[in-house]
Design an enzyme around this catalytic site. Structure first.
Site, PDB file in Angstrom:
ATOM      1  N   GLY A   1       0.773  -1.232   0.000  1.00  0.00           N
ATOM      2  CA  GLY A   1       0.000   0.000   0.000  1.00  0.00           C
ATOM      3  C   GLY A   1       0.806   1.285   0.000  1.00  0.00           C
ATOM      4  O   GLY A   1       0.246   2.373   0.095  1.00  0.00           O
TER       5      GLY A   1
ATOM      6  N   PRO B   1       4.714  -5.051  -1.082  1.00  0.00           N
ATOM      7  CA  PRO B   1       4.665  -3.900  -1.982  1.00  0.00           C
ATOM      8  C   PRO B   1       4.423  -4.314  -3.423  1.00  0.00           C
ATOM      9  O   PRO B   1       5.032  -5.260  -3.916  1.00  0.00           O
ATOM     10  CB  PRO B   1       6.069  -3.298  -1.834  1.00  0.00           C
ATOM     11  CG  PRO B   1       6.937  -4.462  -1.483  1.00  0.00           C
ATOM     12  CD  PRO B   1       6.086  -5.394  -0.672  1.00  0.00           C
ATOM     13  N   GLY B   2       3.522  -3.639  -4.080  1.00  0.00           N
ATOM     14  CA  GLY B   2       3.300  -3.886  -5.512  1.00  0.00           C
ATOM     15  C   GLY B   2       3.644  -2.635  -6.280  1.00  0.00           C
ATOM     16  O   GLY B   2       4.672  -2.532  -6.959  1.00  0.00           O
ATOM     17  N   ARG B   3       2.780  -1.617  -6.121  1.00  0.00           N
ATOM     18  CA  ARG B   3       2.927  -0.353  -6.837  1.00  0.00           C
ATOM     19  C   ARG B   3       4.322   0.251  -6.658  1.00  0.00           C
ATOM     20  O   ARG B   3       4.930   0.729  -7.612  1.00  0.00           O
ATOM     21  CB  ARG B   3       1.871   0.629  -6.305  1.00  0.00           C
ATOM     22  CG  ARG B   3       1.678   1.875  -7.136  1.00  0.00           C
ATOM     23  CD  ARG B   3       0.803   2.884  -6.388  1.00  0.00           C
ATOM     24  NE  ARG B   3      -0.433   2.352  -5.882  1.00  0.00           N
ATOM     25  CZ  ARG B   3      -1.609   2.387  -6.529  1.00  0.00           C
ATOM     26  NH1 ARG B   3      -1.697   2.952  -7.704  1.00  0.00           N
ATOM     27  NH2 ARG B   3      -2.696   1.885  -5.962  1.00  0.00           N
TER      28      ARG B   3
ATOM     29  N   ARG C   1      -7.266   3.670 -15.123  1.00  0.00           N
ATOM     30  CA  ARG C   1      -7.212   4.244 -13.780  1.00  0.00           C
ATOM     31  C   ARG C   1      -7.851   5.633 -13.675  1.00  0.00           C
ATOM     32  O   ARG C   1      -8.377   5.987 -12.639  1.00  0.00           O
ATOM     33  CB  ARG C   1      -5.768   4.256 -13.244  1.00  0.00           C
ATOM     34  CG  ARG C   1      -5.196   2.838 -13.108  1.00  0.00           C
ATOM     35  CD  ARG C   1      -3.915   2.778 -12.311  1.00  0.00           C
ATOM     36  NE  ARG C   1      -4.117   3.103 -10.922  1.00  0.00           N
ATOM     37  CZ  ARG C   1      -3.830   4.265 -10.368  1.00  0.00           C
ATOM     38  NH1 ARG C   1      -3.292   5.232 -11.085  1.00  0.00           N
ATOM     39  NH2 ARG C   1      -4.056   4.475  -9.092  1.00  0.00           N
TER      40      ARG C   1
ATOM     41  N   TYR D   1     -10.684   5.793 -10.997  1.00  0.00           N
ATOM     42  CA  TYR D   1     -10.348   6.518  -9.745  1.00  0.00           C
ATOM     43  C   TYR D   1      -9.991   7.980  -9.971  1.00  0.00           C
ATOM     44  O   TYR D   1      -9.459   8.617  -9.065  1.00  0.00           O
ATOM     45  CB  TYR D   1      -9.139   5.876  -9.035  1.00  0.00           C
ATOM     46  CG  TYR D   1      -8.992   4.380  -9.125  1.00  0.00           C
ATOM     47  CD1 TYR D   1      -9.892   3.539  -8.467  1.00  0.00           C
ATOM     48  CD2 TYR D   1      -7.936   3.797  -9.822  1.00  0.00           C
ATOM     49  CE1 TYR D   1      -9.735   2.167  -8.529  1.00  0.00           C
ATOM     50  CE2 TYR D   1      -7.775   2.425  -9.884  1.00  0.00           C
ATOM     51  CZ  TYR D   1      -8.680   1.619  -9.235  1.00  0.00           C
ATOM     52  OH  TYR D   1      -8.525   0.261  -9.290  1.00  0.00           O
TER      53      TYR D   1
ATOM     54  N   CYS E   1     -15.172   3.889 -27.528  1.00  0.00           N
ATOM     55  CA  CYS E   1     -16.482   4.502 -27.701  1.00  0.00           C
ATOM     56  C   CYS E   1     -17.097   4.791 -26.343  1.00  0.00           C
ATOM     57  O   CYS E   1     -18.070   4.145 -25.946  1.00  0.00           O
ATOM     58  CB  CYS E   1     -17.387   3.571 -28.491  1.00  0.00           C
ATOM     59  SG  CYS E   1     -16.831   3.420 -30.162  1.00  0.00           S
ATOM     60  N   GLU E   2     -16.506   5.698 -25.605  1.00  0.00           N
ATOM     61  CA  GLU E   2     -16.947   6.058 -24.266  1.00  0.00           C
ATOM     62  C   GLU E   2     -16.476   7.474 -24.007  1.00  0.00           C
ATOM     63  O   GLU E   2     -15.263   7.731 -24.107  1.00  0.00           O
ATOM     64  CB  GLU E   2     -16.226   5.200 -23.198  1.00  0.00           C
ATOM     65  CG  GLU E   2     -16.537   3.758 -23.190  1.00  0.00           C
ATOM     66  CD  GLU E   2     -17.467   3.385 -22.059  1.00  0.00           C
ATOM     67  OE1 GLU E   2     -18.111   2.351 -22.191  1.00  0.00           O
ATOM     68  OE2 GLU E   2     -17.567   4.148 -21.081  1.00  0.00           O
TER      69      GLU E   2
ATOM     70  N   TYR F   1      -0.562  -1.521 -12.145  1.00  0.00           N
ATOM     71  CA  TYR F   1      -2.006  -1.495 -12.353  1.00  0.00           C
ATOM     72  C   TYR F   1      -2.390  -0.847 -13.684  1.00  0.00           C
ATOM     73  O   TYR F   1      -3.415  -0.170 -13.786  1.00  0.00           O
ATOM     74  CB  TYR F   1      -2.711  -0.784 -11.177  1.00  0.00           C
ATOM     75  CG  TYR F   1      -2.394  -1.437  -9.853  1.00  0.00           C
ATOM     76  CD1 TYR F   1      -2.825  -2.726  -9.577  1.00  0.00           C
ATOM     77  CD2 TYR F   1      -1.641  -0.784  -8.879  1.00  0.00           C
ATOM     78  CE1 TYR F   1      -2.533  -3.344  -8.372  1.00  0.00           C
ATOM     79  CE2 TYR F   1      -1.327  -1.389  -7.682  1.00  0.00           C
ATOM     80  CZ  TYR F   1      -1.774  -2.675  -7.431  1.00  0.00           C
ATOM     81  OH  TYR F   1      -1.474  -3.284  -6.246  1.00  0.00           O
TER      82      TYR F   1
HETATM   83  N1  LLP Z   1      -1.330  -6.993  -0.523  1.00  0.00           N
HETATM   84  C1  LLP Z   1      -2.654  -7.091  -0.685  1.00  0.00           C
HETATM   85  C2  LLP Z   1      -3.380  -8.070   0.112  1.00  0.00           C
HETATM   86  C3  LLP Z   1      -3.312  -6.292  -1.613  1.00  0.00           C
HETATM   87  O1  LLP Z   1      -4.624  -6.394  -1.760  1.00  0.00           O
HETATM   88  C4  LLP Z   1      -2.579  -5.368  -2.390  1.00  0.00           C
HETATM   89  C5  LLP Z   1      -3.233  -4.528  -3.388  1.00  0.00           C
HETATM   90  C6  LLP Z   1      -1.188  -5.298  -2.197  1.00  0.00           C
HETATM   91  C7  LLP Z   1      -0.598  -6.115  -1.239  1.00  0.00           C
HETATM   92  C8  LLP Z   1      -0.306  -4.368  -2.983  1.00  0.00           C
HETATM   93  O2  LLP Z   1      -0.605  -3.046  -2.736  1.00  0.00           O
HETATM   94  P1  LLP Z   1       0.313  -1.887  -3.352  1.00  0.00           P
HETATM   95  O3  LLP Z   1       1.638  -1.941  -2.660  1.00  0.00           O
HETATM   96  O4  LLP Z   1       0.422  -2.131  -4.784  1.00  0.00           O
HETATM   97  O5  LLP Z   1      -0.433  -0.635  -3.048  1.00  0.00           O
HETATM   98  N2  LLP Z   1      -6.046  -1.189  -8.894  1.00  0.00           N
HETATM   99  C9  LLP Z   1      -5.772  -0.200  -7.866  1.00  0.00           C
HETATM  100  C10 LLP Z   1      -4.947  -0.783  -6.742  1.00  0.00           C
HETATM  101  C11 LLP Z   1      -5.575  -1.985  -6.096  1.00  0.00           C
HETATM  102  C12 LLP Z   1      -4.732  -2.583  -5.012  1.00  0.00           C
HETATM  103  C13 LLP Z   1      -5.217  -3.941  -4.653  1.00  0.00           C
HETATM  104  N3  LLP Z   1      -4.479  -4.584  -3.634  1.00  0.00           N
HETATM  105  C14 LLP Z   1      -5.087   1.004  -8.503  1.00  0.00           C
HETATM  106  O6  LLP Z   1      -4.875   0.995  -9.697  1.00  0.00           O
HETATM  107  O7  LLP Z   1      -4.789   1.964  -7.824  1.00  0.00           O
END
Ligand code: LLP
Length: 440
Positions: free
Chosen positions: A249, A292-294, A339, A343, A370-371, A399
């Site tokens: 997150g 961490p993902g993002r 996105r 959002y 077409c939106e 994402y």
């Molecule tokens: N762990 C869990 C259990 C999660 O649900 C998520 C993200 C992460 C880790 C990774 O979170 P990050 O570090 O990437 O913030 N599609 C949305 C974001 C959805 C996130 C879903 N869960 C966007 O484009 O902002």
């Protein structure tokens, strides 16, 4: 000068990524195109490892949340950097396994895993199942028993903490579809229930409060609450739960106003809270995971588009007071980056051939679907552009590809990875044949 370290401007005034001229990339590989800088991804992975090393004596593991961007090559890179992996579906698990990712370093998430997915994960030998609800717990216990296995599990806990972020990506509050509620005793009951599940072994408590978060406070609060639950499990049930998963997150920079907390500062504070609370409550300090993902891939990626048309139409813009609007239409849109539509996410956009020029014209970047809602950005300042020019949208590494669709039967773009000035394709552009592959 830009939101990411991997970006620059060359002598010709062109935007570069990882030392590659973005105009050349657009010419060579076509547009729309996702481009990612491998060094930046690796640096980000190393920062997580280093912060665990420095602040937590190395007693932890960062798991890359592959929902942010999943393909075989990212799994290989993350494996080489020594991270674990968070997968959330059979598809992400399959991708990881096909890339040779060690299954014991994979955590399997999801609020509605199917029995087939659970079996697949059991057969693969994934390290942890992050159990979301009672039904899943029963199902996993039964399936593990049938296979003569004991599954290592985590419980997903909703700590009742609200993070300040877009409501679609908040997950720690009580009214969330994810996990067991802490406040009403459901989470404690779930811990007790594991004691009656002979084929499950409770290793870990997990909380993830949301995404794109810029404050440390809600993470600290969630950590304290989960440690409180661990303490209760120890005192009332005599159960030692050895691992704590802090979730992901961590926010990134899309526009200059975004000010993420450096990961080292975050880790320092979290480590302090864990040490203090464990001392106070008589717990052994747990092994930790982060997800961490993002923040691993987001700022390492950009999307290149070619401008098709520029037109000015009458408008009544309430925000700006403008009586005209200039639409810059590009050859992608909500199919490769949904996105803004979902959002209203902010992005920095740059005209790739005059990247160092001041952004002086207010424009709206439109996609080709077409939106009317298919916009990449509304009312942003951009350098002057004409049809044929290349635009770069920055910080699209997370994402974007993973949320891309084939709406309007638009093929998904290719993904190019750049390293030491050398580009290579890691995901091919979809073809029209790909689009009809499953049609009967
Ligand atoms: N762990 C869990 C259990 C999660 O649900 C998520 C993200 C992460 C880790 C990774 O979170 P990050 O570090 O990437 O913030 N599609 C949305 C974001 C959805 C996130 C879903 N869960 C966007 O484009 O902002």
């Amino acid at each position: 000068m830009f939101v990411s370290d991997c970006l620059g401007v060359n002598d010709q005034g062109h935007l570069t990524i990882g030392g590659c001229d973005t105009l050349k990339l657009a010419e060579t590989f076509g547009t729309p195109l996702y481009v990612m800088d491998e060094e930046q991804i690796r640096r980000n992975c190393r920062q997580y490892r280093a912060s665990i090393e420095t602040c937590y004596q190395g007693r932890g593991l960062a798991l890359y949340a592959s929902k942010a961007f999943s393909c075989k090559e990212i799994c290989r890179i993350v494996r080489e950097e020594g991270l674990g992996l968070d997968v959330v579906s059979g598809g992400e698990l399959y991708t990881a396994i096909q890339a040779g990712f060690p299954a014991e370093r994979i955590h399997f998430h999801g609020n509605n895993k199917t029995p087939q997915e659970l079996e697949m994960a059991l057969d693969a030998g994934v390290g942890r199942f992050v159990v979301d609800n009672d039904t899943e717990m029963e199902c996993l216990d039964r399936l593990a028993g049938q296979k003569g296995k004991v599954a290592g599990i985590a419980l997903r806990i909703k700590p009742g903490v609200e993070a300040h972020t877009h409501e679609c990506i908040q997950t720690g509050q009580n009214d969330s579809k994810f996990g067991f509620t802490l406040e009403n005793g459901e989470a404690f009951a779930a811990i007790r229930a594991v004691q009656d599940a002979p084929n499950l072994c409770l290793k870990e408590l997990h909380s993830h409060i949301g995404s794109q978060i810029f404050e440390v406070e809600p993470f600290l609060l969630a950590t304290e609450k989960i440690l409180g639950l661990m303490t209760r499990a120890k005192r009332e049930l005599g159960m030692d739960i050895p691992e704590l998963n802090l979730g992901g997150g961590f926010g990134i920079q899309y526009v200059p106003a975004d000010q993420p907390v450096p990961i080292g500062a975050y880790m320092e504070k979290i480590s302090q809270v864990i040490a203090e609370k464990c001392r106070e409550w008589g717990l052994d300090t747990p092994y930790i995971y982060m997800e961490p993902g993002r923040s691993i891939v987001g700022q390492a990626g950009i999307t290149l588009y070619r401008v098709g048309s520029v037109k000015t139409t009458p408008a009544q813009d309430k925000e700006t007071g403008d009586t005209t609007r200039t639409y810059v239409s590009v050859d992608g849109g909500m199919t490769d980056n949904p996105r803004y539509a979902l959002y209203q996410s902010e992005y920095t956009v740059v005209a790739a051939q005059r990247a160092a020029d001041p952004a002086a014209e207010r424009v709206t970047i439109a996609g080709r679907c077409c939106e009317s809602g298919d916009l990449i950005q509304k009312n942003i300042l951009l350098q002057k552009v004409s049809p044929g020019d290349v635009l770069a949208v920055l910080s699209t590494g997370a994402y974007n590809y993973s949320m891309a669709s084939n709406y309007n039967r638009i093929p998904r773009p290719a993904v190019v990875m750049v390293r030491n000035g050398q580009p290579r394709i890691v995901v091919q552009r979809e073809s029209y044949e790909d689009l009809i592959r499953n049609d009967i």
